[in-house]
Write a protein that holds these residues in place. Structure first.
Motif, PDB file in Angstrom:
ATOM      1  N   GLY A 203      20.264  15.522  33.507  1.00 52.81           N
ATOM      2  CA  GLY A 203      20.014  14.395  32.612  1.00 52.81           C
ATOM      3  C   GLY A 203      19.988  13.118  33.425  1.00 52.81           C
ATOM      4  O   GLY A 203      20.863  12.902  34.263  1.00 52.81           O
TER       5      GLY A 203
ATOM      6  N   CYS B 149      19.994   9.096  32.946  1.00 56.15           N
ATOM      7  CA  CYS B 149      20.371   8.225  31.831  1.00 56.15           C
ATOM      8  C   CYS B 149      20.331   6.752  32.226  1.00 56.15           C
ATOM      9  O   CYS B 149      20.814   6.383  33.301  1.00 56.15           O
ATOM     10  CB  CYS B 149      21.782   8.608  31.379  1.00 56.15           C
ATOM     11  SG  CYS B 149      22.414   7.588  30.050  1.00 56.15           S
TER      12      CYS B 149
ATOM     13  N   ILE C 200      17.188  10.272  29.267  1.00 51.03           N
ATOM     14  CA  ILE C 200      17.988   9.636  28.215  1.00 51.03           C
ATOM     15  C   ILE C 200      17.877   8.126  28.390  1.00 51.03           C
ATOM     16  O   ILE C 200      18.422   7.553  29.350  1.00 51.03           O
ATOM     17  CB  ILE C 200      19.466  10.071  28.348  1.00 51.03           C
ATOM     18  CG1 ILE C 200      19.571  11.597  28.439  1.00 51.03           C
ATOM     19  CG2 ILE C 200      20.295   9.518  27.193  1.00 51.03           C
ATOM     20  CD1 ILE C 200      20.649  12.088  29.382  1.00 51.03           C
ATOM     21  N   SER C 201      17.132   7.484  27.503  1.00 59.02           N
ATOM     22  CA  SER C 201      16.926   6.037  27.672  1.00 59.02           C
ATOM     23  C   SER C 201      16.505   5.417  26.352  1.00 59.02           C
ATOM     24  O   SER C 201      16.013   6.112  25.458  1.00 59.02           O
ATOM     25  CB  SER C 201      15.823   5.787  28.713  1.00 59.02           C
ATOM     26  OG  SER C 201      14.575   6.123  28.169  1.00 59.02           O
TER      27      SER C 201
ATOM     28  N   LEU D 192      22.844   9.736  24.529  1.00 66.54           N
ATOM     29  CA  LEU D 192      23.486  10.624  25.501  1.00 66.54           C
ATOM     30  C   LEU D 192      24.291  11.727  24.806  1.00 66.54           C
ATOM     31  O   LEU D 192      24.281  12.886  25.239  1.00 66.54           O
ATOM     32  CB  LEU D 192      24.391   9.769  26.413  1.00 66.54           C
ATOM     33  CG  LEU D 192      25.159  10.463  27.534  1.00 66.54           C
ATOM     34  CD1 LEU D 192      24.240  11.280  28.430  1.00 66.54           C
ATOM     35  CD2 LEU D 192      25.905   9.428  28.381  1.00 66.54           C
TER      36      LEU D 192
ATOM     37  N   ILE E 178      24.357  15.777  26.085  1.00 66.08           N
ATOM     38  CA  ILE E 178      25.280  15.891  27.220  1.00 66.08           C
ATOM     39  C   ILE E 178      25.850  17.313  27.367  1.00 66.08           C
ATOM     40  O   ILE E 178      26.103  17.771  28.486  1.00 66.08           O
ATOM     41  CB  ILE E 178      26.407  14.818  27.142  1.00 66.08           C
ATOM     42  CG1 ILE E 178      27.131  14.693  28.496  1.00 66.08           C
ATOM     43  CG2 ILE E 178      27.390  15.093  26.004  1.00 66.08           C
ATOM     44  CD1 ILE E 178      28.019  13.460  28.621  1.00 66.08           C
TER      45      ILE E 178
ATOM     46  N   LEU F 297      24.575  14.933  35.417  1.00 65.69           N
ATOM     47  CA  LEU F 297      24.222  13.701  34.714  1.00 65.69           C
ATOM     48  C   LEU F 297      24.106  12.593  35.749  1.00 65.69           C
ATOM     49  O   LEU F 297      25.069  12.290  36.456  1.00 65.69           O
ATOM     50  CB  LEU F 297      25.290  13.339  33.674  1.00 65.69           C
ATOM     51  CG  LEU F 297      25.111  11.986  32.980  1.00 65.69           C
ATOM     52  CD1 LEU F 297      23.780  11.906  32.233  1.00 65.69           C
ATOM     53  CD2 LEU F 297      26.278  11.723  32.016  1.00 65.69           C
TER      54      LEU F 297
ATOM     55  N   MET G  13      23.623   8.819  36.202  1.00 62.80           N
ATOM     56  CA  MET G  13      23.726   7.578  35.425  1.00 62.80           C
ATOM     57  C   MET G  13      23.092   6.407  36.188  1.00 62.80           C
ATOM     58  O   MET G  13      23.199   6.324  37.413  1.00 62.80           O
ATOM     59  CB  MET G  13      25.202   7.222  35.186  1.00 62.80           C
ATOM     60  CG  MET G  13      25.943   8.158  34.267  1.00 62.80           C
ATOM     61  SD  MET G  13      25.358   8.106  32.562  1.00 62.80           S
ATOM     62  CE  MET G  13      25.763   6.418  32.085  1.00 62.80           C
TER      63      MET G  13
ATOM     64  N   TYR H 222      24.662   4.220  26.315  1.00 63.88           N
ATOM     65  CA  TYR H 222      24.489   4.472  27.746  1.00 63.88           C
ATOM     66  C   TYR H 222      25.733   4.144  28.548  1.00 63.88           C
ATOM     67  O   TYR H 222      25.659   3.931  29.742  1.00 63.88           O
ATOM     68  CB  TYR H 222      23.250   3.717  28.245  1.00 63.88           C
ATOM     69  CG  TYR H 222      22.078   4.020  27.358  1.00 63.88           C
ATOM     70  CD1 TYR H 222      21.467   5.268  27.413  1.00 63.88           C
ATOM     71  CD2 TYR H 222      21.662   3.112  26.397  1.00 63.88           C
ATOM     72  CE1 TYR H 222      20.446   5.581  26.535  1.00 63.88           C
ATOM     73  CE2 TYR H 222      20.635   3.422  25.525  1.00 63.88           C
ATOM     74  CZ  TYR H 222      20.033   4.660  25.593  1.00 63.88           C
ATOM     75  OH  TYR H 222      19.037   4.989  24.726  1.00 63.88           O
TER      76      TYR H 222
END
Lengths: 143, 304
Positions: free
Chosen positions: B153, B155, B182-183, B210, B214, B220, B222, B243
């Motif tokens: 993911g 993000c 993821i945005s 998220l 998740i 992930l 970030m 986020y």
């Protein structure tokens, strides 16, 4: 209808998109050649409706086919000898073009580095996408 | 002589060799402690970047070499109008390898074209930052044991983040990677990236929250969502908490999911997550040194 006579030696660029002939004239640097050039604008065309034509009396070697292909690879290049068409050149998109277009990305090194050639590379032949060699900015529109 | 301009300059096989070397350096640092004795790294940083510059300098010192250079354009000849081409010609006479950061995109490539020593792109504007990508890949490979068969993911700001774009391009070369982007809609991953994934038949999905994804992530990654990227304040306030990674979101994640971040972190990862065993972002910094050590050795052809 306007008639422009045959040329004996040289080339005829046919099927130029209407209105683009002057741009091509400049990019091929025909203004720097001491030869006869006829620019025909908005000629009738069955295929295109309207088209431009360039007739140039000079050696075919003086023509930069890469530049022409980049501008529009649908242009027909007829090579003329003794007043007859002796060859038709196929235009293929060049892998690299140098100092024809400038990178417009203000963050690109070409914006500050002295005498750095502006080089664009063909990155997607299917979609005809050129990117700056340095910053990879896409060149958005054709000349 | 080779340079590093783009993370894709190395084949997957070459990257594996580089990462094997980095892992050997991690296990046997003393074996490499003097291997660059007498060699000099020039750090030519035309804009400040404390972490990347210190990482390169640490890497060279760990190898027994020495470092020279400048850390902003004002203290270099660039302030007198010297070109990048001329600067690298001069640096080539002083050092054995150069790490260059420049605000103008493509500057390290121009330098590489005129250089007599290997040049490493240490970040050129918003364009490339290949050693960050190598760091990310080494961290994943070292902690997960593989660079294939996982769901990652990504993000945060996926539109403007160069580290994210480079990482996607680099991971797209490995088998069976699934991406979850993821945005907020304003900061979606650019179309050319999703088109590339479609063409390669690589699975991806785009989600806004998220929490919604998740649980299925193995990794992930970030990044920071910056207020100024939003069109209006209202959207920023509405979306920003989606986020921010905190304990409650970590409770929804798998027990083996690793959290990575290119750093610097601002507030997108709550400090309460730092003590979670799955937080790998500070280990990532250490892997950044190992990978730069391996890169210096490889480009100087000193790798054994």
């Amino acid at each position: 209808m306007l008639n422009v006579g045959k040329i004996e030696e040289g080339f005829v660029l046919d099927h130029i998109q209407a209105g683009k002939s002057l741009s091509i004239y400049h990019h091929l640097q025909l203004d720097q050649l001491d030869c006869t050039v006829a620019i025909i604008k908005n000629a009738r065309s069955n295929k295109m409706g309207k088209k431009d034509i360039l007739k140039v009396e000079c050696d075919i070697d003086m023509l930069d086919l890469d530049v022409l292909a980049f501008i529009d690879h649908n242009i027909t290049v007829n090579v003329i000898q003794d007043g007859e068409i002796v060859d038709k050149k196929e235009l293929i998109l060049p892998q690299e073009i140098r100092n024809i277009i400038k990178c417009r990305n203000p963050r690109c090194i070409t914006s500050i580095e002295q005498e750095l050639p502006h080089i664009f590379v063909l990155t997607d032949p299917k979609k005809e996408i050129y990117r700056c060699k340095y910053c990879e900015e896409k060149y958005g529109e054709r000349i | 002589m080779r340079h590093l301009m783009n993370p894709l300059d190395f084949t997957v096989e070459e990257l594996n060799q580089l990462f094997d070397l980095a892992n050997d350096i991690e296990k046997n640092p003393e074996k490499y402690a003097h291997i660059c004795a007498g060699k000099k790294l020039a750090t030519c940083f035309y804009e400040p970047s404390t972490r990347t510059r210190l990482s390169f300098e640490t890497a060279m010192y760990n190898l027994g070499g020495t470092v020279l250079g400048f850390s902003d354009a004002a203290s270099s000849s660039a302030s007198k109008g010297e070109s990048v081409s001329d600067t690298i010609r001069i640096i080539s006479c002083y050092a054995d390898i150069c790490a260059m950061r420049h605000p103008k995109e493509g500057a390290p490539m121009v330098a590489a074209g005129k250089s007599r020593i290997p040049v490493i792109n240490a970040g050129d504007g918003g364009h490339q930052h290949p050693t960050q990508t190598l760091t990310d890949l080494l961290t994943i490979r070292s902690l997960k044991g593989r660079l294939s068969d996982f769901t990652i993911g990504l993000c945060g700001d996926l539109k403007f983040g160069r580290t994210v774009h480079s990482l996607i391009n680099a991971l797209a070369r490995y088998e069976n990677i699934r991406f979850v982007f993821i945005s907020p809609p304003e900061l979606k991953v650019p179309d050319y990236i999703t088109e590339m994934l479609k063409e390669k038949g690589i699975a991806y999905e785009e989600v806004i929250r998220l929490e919604d994804c998740i649980a299925k992530l193995d990794l992930l990654y970030m990044t920071r969502v910056q207020r100024e990227r939003f069109f209006n304040e209202e959207d920023y306030v509405r979306l920003k908490d989606f986020y921010i990674l905190d304990k409650s979101k970590m409770n929804l994640a798998g027990k083996d999911m690793l959290v990575l971040h290119p750093l610097p972190r601002v507030n997108e990862i709550s400090v309460e997550v730092d003590t979670d065993e799955r937080a790998a972002y500070f280990k990532q910094v250490q892997y950044g040194v190992y990978v730069r050590m391996a890169l210096i050795l490889t480009l100087l052809e000193l790798a054994c």
